[in-house]
Write a protein that holds these residues in place. Sequence first.
Motif, PDB file in Angstrom:
ATOM      1  N   LYS A  22      31.626  95.613  77.434  1.00  0.00           N
ATOM      2  CA  LYS A  22      30.887  94.353  77.625  1.00  0.00           C
ATOM      3  C   LYS A  22      31.648  93.421  78.560  1.00  0.00           C
ATOM      4  N   ASN A  23      32.961  93.282  78.317  1.00  0.00           N
ATOM      5  CA  ASN A  23      33.723  92.291  79.078  1.00  0.00           C
ATOM      6  C   ASN A  23      34.085  92.752  80.491  1.00  0.00           C
ATOM      7  N   ALA A  24      33.768  94.015  80.813  1.00  0.00           N
ATOM      8  CA  ALA A  24      33.854  94.451  82.215  1.00  0.00           C
ATOM      9  C   ALA A  24      32.476  94.332  82.857  1.00  0.00           C
ATOM     10  N   VAL A 121      38.685  75.877  71.102  1.00  0.00           N
ATOM     11  CA  VAL A 121      38.117  74.888  72.034  1.00  0.00           C
ATOM     12  C   VAL A 121      37.679  75.562  73.339  1.00  0.00           C
ATOM     13  N   ARG A 122      38.489  76.444  73.840  1.00  0.00           N
ATOM     14  CA  ARG A 122      38.189  77.231  75.035  1.00  0.00           C
ATOM     15  C   ARG A 122      37.780  76.389  76.258  1.00  0.00           C
ATOM     16  N   PRO A 123      38.710  75.596  76.779  1.00  0.00           N
ATOM     17  CA  PRO A 123      38.400  74.809  77.975  1.00  0.00           C
ATOM     18  C   PRO A 123      38.248  75.703  79.208  1.00  0.00           C
ATOM     19  N   ILE A 124      37.717  75.125  80.301  1.00  0.00           N
ATOM     20  CA  ILE A 124      37.597  75.887  81.555  1.00  0.00           C
ATOM     21  C   ILE A 124      38.360  75.190  82.683  1.00  0.00           C
ATOM     22  N   ASP A 125      39.342  74.358  82.293  1.00  0.00           N
ATOM     23  CA  ASP A 125      40.099  73.593  83.294  1.00  0.00           C
ATOM     24  C   ASP A 125      40.727  74.492  84.364  1.00  0.00           C
ATOM     25  N   GLN A 126      41.169  75.684  83.972  1.00  0.00           N
ATOM     26  CA  GLN A 126      41.835  76.570  84.938  1.00  0.00           C
ATOM     27  C   GLN A 126      40.839  77.122  85.972  1.00  0.00           C
ATOM     28  N   HIS A 127      39.622  77.396  85.533  1.00  0.00           N
ATOM     29  CA  HIS A 127      38.593  77.859  86.478  1.00  0.00           C
ATOM     30  C   HIS A 127      38.389  76.770  87.544  1.00  0.00           C
ATOM     31  N   VAL A 161      47.825  79.101  82.147  1.00  0.00           N
ATOM     32  CA  VAL A 161      47.668  80.048  81.039  1.00  0.00           C
ATOM     33  C   VAL A 161      46.885  81.231  81.609  1.00  0.00           C
ATOM     34  N   PRO A 162      47.297  82.465  81.270  1.00  0.00           N
ATOM     35  CA  PRO A 162      46.553  83.591  81.834  1.00  0.00           C
ATOM     36  C   PRO A 162      45.165  83.675  81.196  1.00  0.00           C
ATOM     37  N   THR A 163      44.142  83.408  81.970  1.00  0.00           N
ATOM     38  CA  THR A 163      42.775  83.429  81.441  1.00  0.00           C
ATOM     39  C   THR A 163      41.995  84.580  82.059  1.00  0.00           C
ATOM     40  N   VAL A 164      41.278  85.300  81.206  1.00  0.00           N
ATOM     41  CA  VAL A 164      40.573  86.497  81.664  1.00  0.00           C
ATOM     42  C   VAL A 164      39.411  86.123  82.594  1.00  0.00           C
ATOM     43  N   THR A 165      38.455  85.343  82.063  1.00  0.00           N
ATOM     44  CA  THR A 165      37.304  85.003  82.916  1.00  0.00           C
ATOM     45  C   THR A 165      37.725  84.050  84.040  1.00  0.00           C
ATOM     46  N   GLY A 166      38.780  83.251  83.809  1.00  0.00           N
ATOM     47  CA  GLY A 166      39.271  82.377  84.881  1.00  0.00           C
ATOM     48  C   GLY A 166      39.783  83.210  86.050  1.00  0.00           C
ATOM     49  N   PRO A 303      45.460  92.853  71.435  1.00  0.00           N
ATOM     50  CA  PRO A 303      44.277  92.063  71.803  1.00  0.00           C
ATOM     51  C   PRO A 303      43.742  91.201  70.661  1.00  0.00           C
ATOM     52  N   THR A 304      43.495  89.951  70.958  1.00  0.00           N
ATOM     53  CA  THR A 304      42.899  89.050  69.959  1.00  0.00           C
ATOM     54  C   THR A 304      41.548  89.582  69.489  1.00  0.00           C
ATOM     55  N   ASP A 305      40.862  90.328  70.345  1.00  0.00           N
ATOM     56  CA  ASP A 305      39.539  90.838  69.974  1.00  0.00           C
ATOM     57  C   ASP A 305      39.598  91.970  68.951  1.00  0.00           C
TER      58      ASP A 305
HETATM   59  N1  EPU Z   1      42.153  78.656  78.474  1.00  0.00           N
HETATM   60  C1  EPU Z   1      42.482  77.401  78.922  1.00  0.00           C
HETATM   61  N2  EPU Z   1      41.899  76.957  80.086  1.00  0.00           N
HETATM   62  C2  EPU Z   1      41.010  77.702  80.784  1.00  0.00           C
HETATM   63  C3  EPU Z   1      40.692  78.978  80.329  1.00  0.00           C
HETATM   64  C4  EPU Z   1      41.285  79.432  79.161  1.00  0.00           C
HETATM   65  O1  EPU Z   1      43.268  76.691  78.317  1.00  0.00           O
HETATM   66  O2  EPU Z   1      40.528  77.225  81.817  1.00  0.00           O
HETATM   67  C5  EPU Z   1      42.776  79.175  77.247  1.00  0.00           C
HETATM   68  C6  EPU Z   1      41.764  79.492  76.146  1.00  0.00           C
HETATM   69  O3  EPU Z   1      41.405  78.335  75.414  1.00  0.00           O
HETATM   70  C7  EPU Z   1      42.499  80.516  75.328  1.00  0.00           C
HETATM   71  C8  EPU Z   1      43.301  81.281  76.385  1.00  0.00           C
HETATM   72  O4  EPU Z   1      43.340  80.441  77.529  1.00  0.00           O
HETATM   73  O5  EPU Z   1      43.367  79.889  74.431  1.00  0.00           O
HETATM   74  C9  EPU Z   1      42.736  82.617  76.789  1.00  0.00           C
HETATM   75  O6  EPU Z   1      41.344  82.504  77.020  1.00  0.00           O
HETATM   76  P1  EPU Z   1      40.603  83.322  78.156  1.00  0.00           P
HETATM   77  O7  EPU Z   1      40.132  82.371  79.197  1.00  0.00           O
HETATM   78  O8  EPU Z   1      41.416  84.472  78.578  1.00  0.00           O
HETATM   79  O9  EPU Z   1      39.309  83.842  77.379  1.00  0.00           O
HETATM   80  P2  EPU Z   1      37.908  84.101  78.057  1.00  0.00           P
HETATM   81  O10 EPU Z   1      38.086  84.538  79.434  1.00  0.00           O
HETATM   82  O11 EPU Z   1      37.011  82.945  77.766  1.00  0.00           O
HETATM   83  C10 EPU Z   1      37.797  86.645  77.452  1.00  0.00           C
HETATM   84  C11 EPU Z   1      36.895  87.541  76.673  1.00  0.00           C
HETATM   85  C12 EPU Z   1      37.042  87.233  75.185  1.00  0.00           C
HETATM   86  C13 EPU Z   1      38.497  87.462  74.789  1.00  0.00           C
HETATM   87  C14 EPU Z   1      39.427  86.616  75.674  1.00  0.00           C
HETATM   88  C15 EPU Z   1      40.891  86.885  75.423  1.00  0.00           C
HETATM   89  C16 EPU Z   1      35.096  87.914  78.243  1.00  0.00           C
HETATM   90  C17 EPU Z   1      33.678  87.696  78.621  1.00  0.00           C
HETATM   91  N3  EPU Z   1      35.518  87.309  77.119  1.00  0.00           N
HETATM   92  O12 EPU Z   1      37.394  85.305  77.159  1.00  0.00           O
HETATM   93  O13 EPU Z   1      36.211  88.147  74.495  1.00  0.00           O
HETATM   94  O14 EPU Z   1      38.687  87.122  73.446  1.00  0.00           O
HETATM   95  O15 EPU Z   1      39.148  86.874  77.062  1.00  0.00           O
HETATM   96  O16 EPU Z   1      41.185  88.205  75.634  1.00  0.00           O
HETATM   97  O17 EPU Z   1      35.823  88.622  78.932  1.00  0.00           O
HETATM   98  C18 EPU Z   1      34.896  88.930  72.700  1.00  0.00           C
HETATM   99  O18 EPU Z   1      34.532  89.879  73.423  1.00  0.00           O
HETATM  100  O19 EPU Z   1      34.676  88.896  71.454  1.00  0.00           O
HETATM  101  C19 EPU Z   1      35.607  87.806  73.302  1.00  0.00           C
HETATM  102  C20 EPU Z   1      35.689  86.620  72.727  1.00  0.00           C
END
Ligand code: EPU
Length: 421
Positions: A22-24, A121-127, A161-166, A303-305
């Motif tokens: 899914k996440n790919a 909280v999951r912010p998107i500040d890094q994006h 912070v290393p962010t996946v979707t970022g 993995p947290t997942d």
């Molecule tokens: N974060 C920030 N700022 C940002 C982005 C992230 O502070 O701009 C923080 C988040 O709050 C978190 C950490 O960075 O504490 C990591 O979050 P990340 O951005 O990596 O998560 P994501 O990209 O939103 C993806 C997966 C998640 C998975 C996480 C961690 C996808 C679509 N989603 O989310 O998958 O838990 O990476 O590996 O790829 C799931 O499939 O159940 C799921 C939640």
Amino acid sequence: MECFRIVGPNRIQGEVTAGGAKNAALPALAASLLSDGPLELSGLPAVRDIRTMRHLLGHLGVESEERAGVVRLQATDLARPDDAPYELVKTMRASILVLGPLVARLGHARVSLPGGCAIGVRPIDQHLAGLEALGAEVQLEHGYVTARARRLAGGAFRFTVPTVTGTENLMMAACLAKGTSVLDNCAREPEIRDLATLLNKMGARIQGAGEERIEIEGVDRLPSASHRVIPDRIEAGTYLLAAAMTAGEIFVRGAIAADLAPLLEKLAESGCDLEASEAGLRLRRTGELKPQDILTAPHPGFPTDLQAQYMALMTQATGLSTIGETVFENRFQHAPELGRMGADIHIHGTFAKVHGPTPLSGARVMATDLRASACLVLAGIAAVGETIVGRIYHLDRGYEGMELKLQRLGAMVERLPAEPT
Ligand code: EPU
């Protein structure tokens, strides 16, 4: 509201095939926005998040059709609207993945802010900071992010912070920027490598995906490509854990050992026999489960997942295990539900202490996110009696036909159209 009815205990035994990740698949679909040529994707899992992303892309003007398991996307005409509305983004945070491609391709984009989420909280500040580093002008107004740039320019950006979707968002945006971009402290998940493979097939010039530093030389245009997404390591890991928990034996076809290394290490240390081959992974447990501590972390960490499903496993281990969650601040909501089934779990901030083994007994439980729901299904299979797992729409976001796969593996799991009264 649909639910699962599980009657246990059952032993998980047999073979299952891991679906596409899914996440790919989600970023791969978003990548269609970058190209005016056709993009052909196969291996997309039949789960709700994928349908939501395809719906969002349709709203943005991407035409898509599916034939014999191949989804063909064509984003020739992306005039208007350029917005990802709140109604779609609130149901799936990964909708934010359209932001980078839209601004790179059209020079403008308007995407709803995702808002809070059950696991943190999951912010998107890094994006946003990353897009600014590539020259976009970013504004937050009325709950929406607006990003504009005549043409993005190559730049340097270091994620705090290393962010996946970022990382995925910026990597996609940088592909069409003028000049070279260097991204540091990138997330290193296998799904990022897979996205880079796809983008490079489309004509991008990306080096280093899967490492901390990614370099991207921008190109003017990304023509067509065909790609099969990688197998879902989290789905594969969930089925391995189900077999480990029920002293069963399983072969997960398609599972890639290297992508699951942190889980496999813990499973081996806890007493499971594992065998990896090109075709997949075999797991067998015959003896007692030993407790093993874990600490979730960005890849290549645990993995947290898979944390919630691993916690279910540890309720059956002999002794004390400690589970630390470092990625999301609120991802233990399954613990009290496991407690209702007889587990002995104490939460201390971001650590959970699990005392095992505890016999589990069936109960009515409910989870608030996808992986927590999977954890409760595993517990239900190991528990004596009937378990009703409510709100399985969470599960349907990310597990393809879970009840069917589990039935074939020997579990008594059925989907009911509504929760019994
Ligand atoms: N974060 C920030 N700022 C940002 C982005 C992230 O502070 O701009 C923080 C988040 O709050 C978190 C950490 O960075 O504490 C990591 O979050 P990340 O951005 O990596 O998560 P994501 O990209 O939103 C993806 C997966 C998640 C998975 C996480 C961690 C996808 C679509 N989603 O989310 O998958 O838990 O990476 O590996 O790829 C799931 O499939 O159940 C799921 C939640």
